[in-house]
Motif scaffolding. Structure first.
Motif, mmCIF file in Angstrom:
data_model
loop_
_atom_site.group_PDB
_atom_site.id
_atom_site.type_symbol
_atom_site.label_atom_id
_atom_site.label_comp_id
_atom_site.label_asym_id
_atom_site.label_seq_id
_atom_site.Cartn_x
_atom_site.Cartn_y
_atom_site.Cartn_z
ATOM 1 N N HIS A 90 4.918 12.098 12.169
ATOM 2 C CA HIS A 90 4.960 12.702 13.492
ATOM 3 C C HIS A 90 3.712 13.550 13.745
ATOM 4 C CE1 HIS A 90 6.493 15.563 16.617
ATOM 5 N NE2 HIS A 90 6.872 14.420 17.138
ATOM 6 N N GLN A 91 3.281 14.302 12.743
ATOM 7 C CA GLN A 91 2.079 15.141 12.878
ATOM 8 C C GLN A 91 0.842 14.314 13.215
ATOM 9 O OE1 GLN A 91 1.617 17.293 9.230
ATOM 10 N NE2 GLN A 91 3.379 18.613 9.615
ATOM 11 N N GLU A 92 0.783 13.096 12.732
ATOM 12 C CA GLU A 92 -0.384 12.244 12.968
ATOM 13 C C GLU A 92 -0.559 11.901 14.445
ATOM 14 O OE1 GLU A 92 -2.785 11.249 10.794
ATOM 15 O OE2 GLU A 92 -1.813 12.452 9.239
ATOM 16 N N VAL A 93 0.544 11.737 15.176
ATOM 17 C CA VAL A 93 0.457 11.277 16.573
ATOM 18 C C VAL A 93 0.922 12.297 17.599
ATOM 19 C CG1 VAL A 93 0.608 8.825 15.990
ATOM 20 C CG2 VAL A 93 2.711 10.117 16.418
ATOM 21 N N ASP A 94 1.525 13.374 17.157
ATOM 22 C CA ASP A 94 2.125 14.346 18.069
ATOM 23 C C ASP A 94 1.137 14.937 19.063
ATOM 24 O OD1 ASP A 94 4.271 15.936 19.050
ATOM 25 O OD2 ASP A 94 3.549 17.626 17.869
ATOM 26 N N HIS A 95 -0.079 15.125 18.672
ATOM 27 C CA HIS A 95 -1.083 15.777 19.524
ATOM 28 C C HIS A 95 -1.922 14.792 20.336
ATOM 29 C CE1 HIS A 95 -3.113 14.611 15.865
ATOM 30 N NE2 HIS A 95 -4.262 14.718 16.509
ATOM 31 N N LEU A 96 -1.657 13.496 20.219
ATOM 32 C CA LEU A 96 -2.463 12.481 20.896
ATOM 33 C C LEU A 96 -1.804 12.011 22.185
ATOM 34 C CD1 LEU A 96 -3.433 10.460 17.704
ATOM 35 C CD2 LEU A 96 -4.776 12.225 18.882
ATOM 36 N N ASN A 97 -2.618 11.606 23.162
ATOM 37 C CA ASN A 97 -2.092 11.228 24.479
ATOM 38 C C ASN A 97 -2.317 9.764 24.845
ATOM 39 O OD1 ASN A 97 -1.073 13.804 25.262
ATOM 40 N ND2 ASN A 97 -3.188 14.472 25.527
ATOM 41 N N ASP A 98 -2.904 8.983 23.951
ATOM 42 C CA ASP A 98 -3.153 7.568 24.268
ATOM 43 C C ASP A 98 -1.856 6.749 24.175
ATOM 44 O OD1 ASP A 98 -3.376 6.040 21.332
ATOM 45 O OD2 ASP A 98 -3.846 8.181 21.294
ATOM 46 N N SER A 128 0.821 -1.217 0.000
ATOM 47 C CA SER A 128 0.000 0.000 0.000
ATOM 48 C C SER A 128 0.853 1.265 0.000
ATOM 49 C CB SER A 128 -0.956 0.013 1.197
ATOM 50 O OG SER A 128 -0.297 0.402 2.396
ATOM 51 N N LEU A 129 2.135 1.139 0.322
ATOM 52 C CA LEU A 129 3.035 2.300 0.308
ATOM 53 C C LEU A 129 3.242 2.834 -1.111
ATOM 54 C CD1 LEU A 129 5.735 1.126 2.885
ATOM 55 C CD2 LEU A 129 3.855 2.735 3.268
ATOM 56 N N ASN A 130 2.858 2.047 -2.114
ATOM 57 C CA ASN A 130 2.956 2.503 -3.505
ATOM 58 C C ASN A 130 1.824 3.460 -3.871
ATOM 59 O OD1 ASN A 130 5.284 0.964 -4.144
ATOM 60 N ND2 ASN A 130 4.009 -0.850 -4.305
ATOM 61 N N ALA A 131 0.808 3.524 -3.043
ATOM 62 C CA ALA A 131 -0.340 4.392 -3.306
ATOM 63 C C ALA A 131 0.002 5.847 -2.976
ATOM 64 C CB ALA A 131 -1.540 3.930 -2.479
ATOM 65 N N GLU A 132 -0.840 6.749 -3.461
ATOM 66 C CA GLU A 132 -0.654 8.185 -3.205
ATOM 67 C C GLU A 132 -1.020 8.574 -1.777
ATOM 68 O OE1 GLU A 132 -0.216 10.994 -5.510
ATOM 69 O OE2 GLU A 132 0.552 9.627 -7.023
ATOM 70 N N GLY A 159 6.707 4.931 6.531
ATOM 71 C CA GLY A 159 7.138 3.973 5.516
ATOM 72 C C GLY A 159 7.352 4.613 4.158
ATOM 73 N N LYS A 160 6.644 5.699 3.896
ATOM 74 C CA LYS A 160 6.803 6.457 2.653
ATOM 75 C C LYS A 160 7.985 7.424 2.730
ATOM 76 C CE LYS A 160 3.883 7.139 -0.356
ATOM 77 N NZ LYS A 160 3.742 6.653 -1.755
ATOM 78 N N GLY A 161 8.615 7.512 3.894
ATOM 79 C CA GLY A 161 9.752 8.411 4.062
ATOM 80 C C GLY A 161 9.382 9.812 4.500
#
Length: 97
Positions: free
Chosen positions: A39-47, A10-14, A31-33
């Motif tokens: 980091h932005q996806e998880v930076d604001h989460l506390n779980d 799936s890393l080949n997808a856009e 995985g896409k580099g």
């Protein structure tokens, strides 16, 4: 998506597959580099799950002190394996959820 190889393909997808967890989305961007986007996806989460991904990302960045902080927040220890192995283990863990 149930298998590691499917996730890697799936890393080949856009863009990441819709409906995957925020943790998998973060790992997908990594995985896409794209460390910044990952980091932005998880930076604001506390779980704990997001803290675990956050820890891996800071380990990859080379910021070991910060990584260890996030490992503790996740209730985990820094693993003694390669970054690639840790990435694969995390993908497998979150694919199972």
């Amino acid at each position: 998506m149930k298998k590691l190889q499917e996730f890697k393909t799936s890393l080949n997808a856009e863009s990441p597959e819709s409906g995957i967890s925020i943790q998998l989305k973060s790992l997908w961007y990594d995985g896409k580099g794209d460390w910044e986007k990952a980091h932005q996806e998880v930076d604001h989460l506390n779980d704990q799950a997001s803290a675990r991904i956050h820890a891996y990302l800071h380990r990859k960045e080379g910021d070991i002190w910060n990584a260890d902080y996030w490992y503790r927040r996740a209730g985990a220890s820094r693993p003694d394996c390669s970054l690639n192995e840790e990435w694969e283990e995390l993908v497998l863990q979150y694919l199972a959820h």
